[in-house]
Enzyme design. Structure first.
Site, PDB file in Angstrom:
ATOM      1  N   ARG A  47      41.829   1.543  33.108  1.00 25.26           N
ATOM      2  CA  ARG A  47      41.878   1.984  34.506  1.00 25.26           C
ATOM      3  C   ARG A  47      42.512   3.359  34.658  1.00 25.26           C
ATOM      4  O   ARG A  47      42.292   4.031  35.669  1.00 25.26           O
ATOM      5  CB  ARG A  47      42.573   0.935  35.376  1.00 25.26           C
ATOM      6  CG  ARG A  47      41.712  -0.309  35.585  1.00 25.26           C
ATOM      7  CD  ARG A  47      42.435  -1.352  36.405  1.00 25.26           C
ATOM      8  NE  ARG A  47      43.665  -1.789  35.785  1.00 25.26           N
ATOM      9  CZ  ARG A  47      43.741  -2.680  34.792  1.00 25.26           C
ATOM     10  NH1 ARG A  47      42.653  -3.249  34.337  1.00 25.26           N
ATOM     11  NH2 ARG A  47      44.908  -2.996  34.265  1.00 25.26           N
ATOM     12  N   GLU A 103      54.995  -8.929  25.609  1.00 26.10           N
ATOM     13  CA  GLU A 103      55.854 -10.084  25.829  1.00 26.10           C
ATOM     14  C   GLU A 103      55.906 -10.933  24.550  1.00 26.10           C
ATOM     15  O   GLU A 103      56.963 -11.375  24.117  1.00 26.10           O
ATOM     16  CB  GLU A 103      55.312 -10.893  26.999  1.00 26.10           C
ATOM     17  CG  GLU A 103      56.351 -11.750  27.645  1.00 26.10           C
ATOM     18  CD  GLU A 103      55.832 -12.424  28.896  1.00 26.10           C
ATOM     19  OE1 GLU A 103      54.744 -12.057  29.361  1.00 26.10           O
ATOM     20  OE2 GLU A 103      56.515 -13.338  29.370  1.00 26.10           O
TER      21      GLU A 103
HETATM   22  P1  AMP Z   1      53.349  -1.969  30.921  1.00 30.31           P
HETATM   23  O1  AMP Z   1      53.148  -1.545  29.506  1.00 30.31           O
HETATM   24  O2  AMP Z   1      54.060  -3.272  31.050  1.00 30.31           O
HETATM   25  O3  AMP Z   1      53.993  -0.864  31.756  1.00 30.31           O
HETATM   26  O4  AMP Z   1      51.916  -2.252  31.527  1.00 30.31           O
HETATM   27  C1  AMP Z   1      51.146  -1.195  31.991  1.00 30.31           C
HETATM   28  C2  AMP Z   1      49.695  -1.372  31.648  1.00 30.31           C
HETATM   29  O5  AMP Z   1      49.237  -2.689  31.928  1.00 30.31           O
HETATM   30  C3  AMP Z   1      48.860  -0.443  32.494  1.00 30.31           C
HETATM   31  O6  AMP Z   1      47.845   0.116  31.668  1.00 30.31           O
HETATM   32  C4  AMP Z   1      48.303  -1.308  33.590  1.00 30.31           C
HETATM   33  O7  AMP Z   1      46.945  -1.018  33.815  1.00 30.31           O
HETATM   34  C5  AMP Z   1      48.463  -2.728  33.118  1.00 30.31           C
HETATM   35  N1  AMP Z   1      49.231  -3.573  34.051  1.00 30.31           N
HETATM   36  C6  AMP Z   1      50.418  -4.156  33.816  1.00 30.31           C
HETATM   37  N2  AMP Z   1      50.819  -4.913  34.829  1.00 30.31           N
HETATM   38  C7  AMP Z   1      49.864  -4.805  35.770  1.00 30.31           C
HETATM   39  C8  AMP Z   1      49.699  -5.358  37.090  1.00 30.31           C
HETATM   40  N3  AMP Z   1      50.617  -6.171  37.636  1.00 30.31           N
HETATM   41  N4  AMP Z   1      48.591  -5.029  37.784  1.00 30.31           N
HETATM   42  C9  AMP Z   1      47.664  -4.214  37.235  1.00 30.31           C
HETATM   43  N5  AMP Z   1      47.751  -3.675  36.002  1.00 30.31           N
HETATM   44  C10 AMP Z   1      48.833  -3.958  35.281  1.00 30.31           C
END
Ligand code: AMP
Length: 174
Positions: A62, A99
């Site tokens: 995205r 996780e």
């Molecule tokens: P993180 O590594 O935990 O910061 O997760 C970020 C990545 O996961 C990004 O590429 C987002 O597109 C996706 N992502 C994580 N959580 C969400 C969420 N609640 N809604 C949409 N996309 C998410």
């Protein structure tokens, strides 16, 4: 210009997707509306005009959508940062914590010329693991990372702390 609070009306919250306990922030309504899509691209570009990045590096999948439009707006090139095994040429990888277990991001080994200024773009900052791995990956390639731009920051997950060594800009905060 639509305010961040107004823009939230174009973000669809989907409970328990892709797994129980996650509220997925679905940006497809923002993208489908020509006014909000254009405004979001403008908002996500404005902080970086004076920094003049050579490249926008966006994170699969995205992140590619605003990322490519921001690159055009900033007169920069575009670099895809992808999940493992998707890029056809020689790649360089960077691991990050999930996780449960780890995952990797990849970029082409010649994606950046040493010293080029790179802006990293994604749709959502959650725990910050993905974006911080993207920063490390670009630095490994010799990039000067000018910053990280996301559309949505889930501040309750504390991702900003993992990006303390880089400028981080978000437009819509939950
Ligand atoms: P993180 O590594 O935990 O910061 O997760 C970020 C990545 O996961 C990004 O590429 C987002 O597109 C996706 N992502 C994580 N959580 C969400 C969420 N609640 N809604 C949409 N996309 C998410």
């Amino acid at each position: 210009m639509t305010s961040p609070e107004e823009l939230k009306k174009y973000i669809r919250d989907i409970a328990d997707y892709p797994q129980k306990g996650i509220i997925f922030r679905d940006i497809t309504p923002i993208l489908a509306n020509k006014k909000t899509f254009r405004e979001v691209v403008e908002l996500m570009s404005v902080a970086w005009v004076d920094k003049k990045p050579d490249l926008v590096a966006a994170i699969e999948a995205r992140g590619f959508i605003p990322g490519a439009a921001i690159a055009v707006k900033l007169d920069a090139g575009f670099v895809p940062i992808r999940k493992v095994g998707k890029l056809p040429f020689t790649t360089i990888a960077e691991s990050y914590q999930l996780e449960y277990g780890t995952d990797q991001l990849e970029a082409h080994s010649d994606a950046v010329t040493r010293g080029q200024k790179v802006l990293i773009v994604d749709d959502v900052l959650a725990t910050g693991g993905t974006a911080s791995a993207a920063v490390r990956l670009m630095r490994k390639l010799g990039a000067e990372v000018v910053g990280v731009q996301v559309l949505i920051e889930l501040s309750y997950l504390g991702g900003r702390e993992r990006l303390s060594d880089v400028e981080l800009v978000s437009e819509i905060v939950y």
